[in-house]
Scaffold this active site. Structure first.
Site, PDB file in Angstrom:
ATOM      1  N   PHE A 150      -3.323   1.059  -7.372  1.00 10.44           N
ATOM      2  CA  PHE A 150      -3.284   2.519  -7.513  1.00 10.44           C
ATOM      3  C   PHE A 150      -4.527   3.080  -8.185  1.00 10.44           C
ATOM      4  CE2 PHE A 150      -1.949   1.537 -11.850  1.00 10.44           C
ATOM      5  CZ  PHE A 150      -2.560   2.551 -12.578  1.00 10.44           C
ATOM      6  N   GLU A 177       1.539   2.422  -3.112  1.00  9.35           N
ATOM      7  CA  GLU A 177       2.595   3.388  -2.780  1.00  9.35           C
ATOM      8  C   GLU A 177       2.705   4.454  -3.863  1.00  9.35           C
ATOM      9  OE1 GLU A 177       2.767   0.365  -3.867  1.00  9.35           O
ATOM     10  OE2 GLU A 177       4.793  -0.320  -4.351  1.00  9.35           O
ATOM     11  N   ARG A 178       1.757   4.446  -4.842  1.00  5.22           N
ATOM     12  CA  ARG A 178       1.812   5.469  -5.888  1.00  5.22           C
ATOM     13  C   ARG A 178       0.816   6.600  -5.647  1.00  5.22           C
ATOM     14  NH1 ARG A 178       2.168   1.915 -11.306  1.00  5.22           N
ATOM     15  NH2 ARG A 178       1.383   0.225 -10.017  1.00  5.22           N
ATOM     16  N   SER A 227      -2.594  -6.600  -9.788  1.00  5.01           N
ATOM     17  CA  SER A 227      -2.294  -7.320 -11.025  1.00  5.01           C
ATOM     18  C   SER A 227      -2.259  -8.834 -10.779  1.00  5.01           C
ATOM     19  CB  SER A 227      -0.942  -6.843 -11.568  1.00  5.01           C
ATOM     20  OG  SER A 227       0.061  -7.084 -10.606  1.00  5.01           O
ATOM     21  N   CYS A 282      -9.896  -1.719 -13.971  1.00  7.18           N
ATOM     22  CA  CYS A 282      -9.893  -3.179 -14.154  1.00  7.18           C
ATOM     23  C   CYS A 282     -11.090  -3.623 -14.978  1.00  7.18           C
ATOM     24  CB  CYS A 282      -9.916  -3.879 -12.811  1.00  7.18           C
ATOM     25  SG  CYS A 282     -11.404  -3.497 -11.892  1.00  7.18           S
TER      26      CYS A 282
END
Ligand code: NAD
Length: 502
Positions: A150, A177-178, A227, A282
């Site tokens: 996301f 999907e966010r 993740s 990240c």
């Protein structure tokens, strides 16, 4: 009726009613703003079938023609960068200047991919044996998939698809999907640039879409960014299904500050890299390692700057930091802050006290700064992915480097110093994939490759740059013999011996 964000299959929006959807929020208000369709079997099969059919034609399209489409895409991206950035900010919550920066970094990969004819050149060796020449070529794989997180809904996909498509593959993007809307803006730009239908596909969805792609026999390769637990799962599952796979995972990035460093510059860097995009990067700095005796001065300088960060609505020009992506994620980050306090770290700056964080139903959290953190604490061990900076104090350089090397993640790391010798030693011995010297977020340019070490990457190729070209192509070596009859080495009769070179 809320808007439904759908898939992009065969060059158009998929208009069938979805069986399942996911809520998309306005992170500033906390309201549901839209819903995204979640792919099931029918959509997965249609996406892969469309991409497979398109591959048969796209791989035959000349390099010159492919490059023309890439240049056209690059121009459209440039013209419509703000539109794309707005779609990112609306769903993600990062401030507009940050989203514009994201688009710009992605565009660099498109520009790199415009040079694909040079990057796809093979080698040629003349007369390796009598009348015999050898040359190498690199060919596309077929249908390849990109599964993305996301936090960079445009840039991370752009690490992948410009190169995959330039190399002659067809690409299926499975965005988060966010925040799914940026993917459709990109799909429209491709269509306008003249990319044939089916070469770029968007499959919206969750685990079901991912599992469908990982199991599908017509998907040849998978690039994943997300993740660490999911990266490991995607790597193992895709590999077990015989696919080429690169899976980039989470991070815990350290910034070491040596006693000779410029404290103001280091504090500026820590605050920018720790709280930019609310720490949802990240490559965000998560741990500042203060080497004695720099701790007190450094913590004071960071605290002063942290308190001055303006947390507020995404599209308010005064805001430097917007909300987090969802209430669930904000609450998880707040949970880390609470466990840091419970485990004995000193909360020097409390982002929970930002008025927005307590009054608004948006997903706000201000900058949080911990001092006195130790490696045993959960705020050190876990990836928080929010605006929380931890300061660990160590006695010397060796202890600082050991801390970084012992950490299970190895994405980015930075050293702040004025000592060239220490910097040279550090870049050689530190255990991480991307190193910054007085640069807190050392994201490589598009013509280098991006990737971490240890649990920050599963697989052996990094993304974009030369390793991206390698990942999306496979090598072929051709040995050809055009000797004249009767020339040296031509015996004129069968020879059952193992061929040697003469
Ligand atoms: P995530 O792992 O939750 O999701 C990433 C993708 O995996 C999404 O497309 C999601 O739909 C899919 N997914 C989620 N759960 C799944 C499951 N159980 N099975 C199959 N697929 C699943 O990550 P996120 O929260 O979207 O993004 C943040 C994470 O991404 C952080 O850990 C961050 O460090 C990492 N990240 C890493 C890099 C890098 O370059 N190493 C870059 C950006 C983000």
């Amino acid at each position: 009726m809320t808007r439904t964000i759908s898939h992009w299959i065969d060059g158009k929006i998929w208009d069938a009613r979805p069986d399942r959807t996911n809520d998309i929020f306005d992170p500033c208000s906390g309201e549901v703003a839209a819903q995204v369709a979640l792919a099931g079997r029918a959509e997965i099969d249609a996406a892969v079938a469309g991409a497979k059919t398109a591959f048969d034609e796209w791989k035959e399209v000349s390099l010159s023609r492919r490059v023309k489409v890439l240049f056209a895409f690059r121009e459209l991206l440039d013209e419509r960068a703000e539109e794309l950035a707005r779609s990112i900010s609306t769903e993600h919550g990062k401030v507009l200047s940050d989203a514009i920066g994201e688009v710009a970094r992605g565009q660099e990969v498109v520009e790199f991919a415009c040079g694909i004819p040079h990057l796809l050149k093979g080698g040629y060796s003349e007369s390796v044996s009598t009348g015999t020449d050898v040359h190498s070529i690199r060919q596309p794989l077929g249908v390849v998939a990109g599964i993305t997180p996301f936090n960079f809904p445009a840039m991370v996909p752009m690490w992948m698809f410009p190169i995959a498509i330039a190399c002659g593959n067809t690409f299926i993007l499975k965005p988060s999907e966010r925040d799914p809307s940026a993917s459709l803006v990109i799909a429209e730009l491709w269509a306008e640039a003249g990319l044939p239908e089916g070469v770029f596909t968007v499959l919206q969805g969750d685990k079901q879409a991912v599992d469908g792609l990982l199991a599908h026999p017509d998907v040849r390769a998978v690039s994943f960014v997300g993740s660490t637990p999911i990266a490991r799962y995607v790597y193992e599952t895709a590999a077990a299904n015989g696919k080429r796979v690169q899976a980039l995972g989470g991070a815990k990035n350290h910034m070491i500050v040596l006693p000779d460093a410029d404290i103001d510059a280091a504090a500026d860097a820590a605050v920018s890299a720790g709280y930019g995009s609310s720490g949802e990067r990240c490559m965000a700095i998560s741990v500042v390692v203060a080497v004695d005796p720099v701790g007190d001065a450094l913590v004071d300088a960071i605290a002063q700057r942290s308190r001055a960060v303006r947390t507020g609505p995404t599209f308010d020009e005064a805001s430097e930091m917007g909300p987090l992506i969802t209430a669930v994620h904000r609450d998880k980050v707040v949970g880390f802050v609470e466990s840091g306090i419970a485990e004995g770290a000193e909360l020097v700056v409390d982002g929970r006290e930002v008025p927005n964080a307590v009054d608004s139903s948006g997903f706000f959290l201000g900058p949080c700064l911990f001092d006195g953190v130790t490696p045993e604490m959960s705020i050190y061990r876990e990836e928080i992915f929010g605006p929380v900076l931890s300061v660990i104090r160590v006695a010397n350089y060796e202890e600082a480097v050991r801390l970084v090397s012992d950490n299970p993640y190895g994405n980015g790391v930075a050293l702040f110093t004025r000592d060239g010798g220490a910097a040279r030693r550090f870049e050689r011995e530190v255990d991480a994939g991307m190193v910054g010297i007085n640069v807190p977020i050392p994201v490589p340019m598009a013509y280098y490759s991006f990737g971490g070490w240890k649990q920050s990457l599963f697989g052996d190729t990094h993304v974009h740059g030369p390793e991206g070209v390698h990942f999306y192509t496979r090598g072929k070596v051709v040995t050809s013999r055009w000797a004249d009859p009767g020339a040296v080495g031509d015996t004129g009769r069968p020879d059952l011996g193992f061929p040697t070179n003469a």
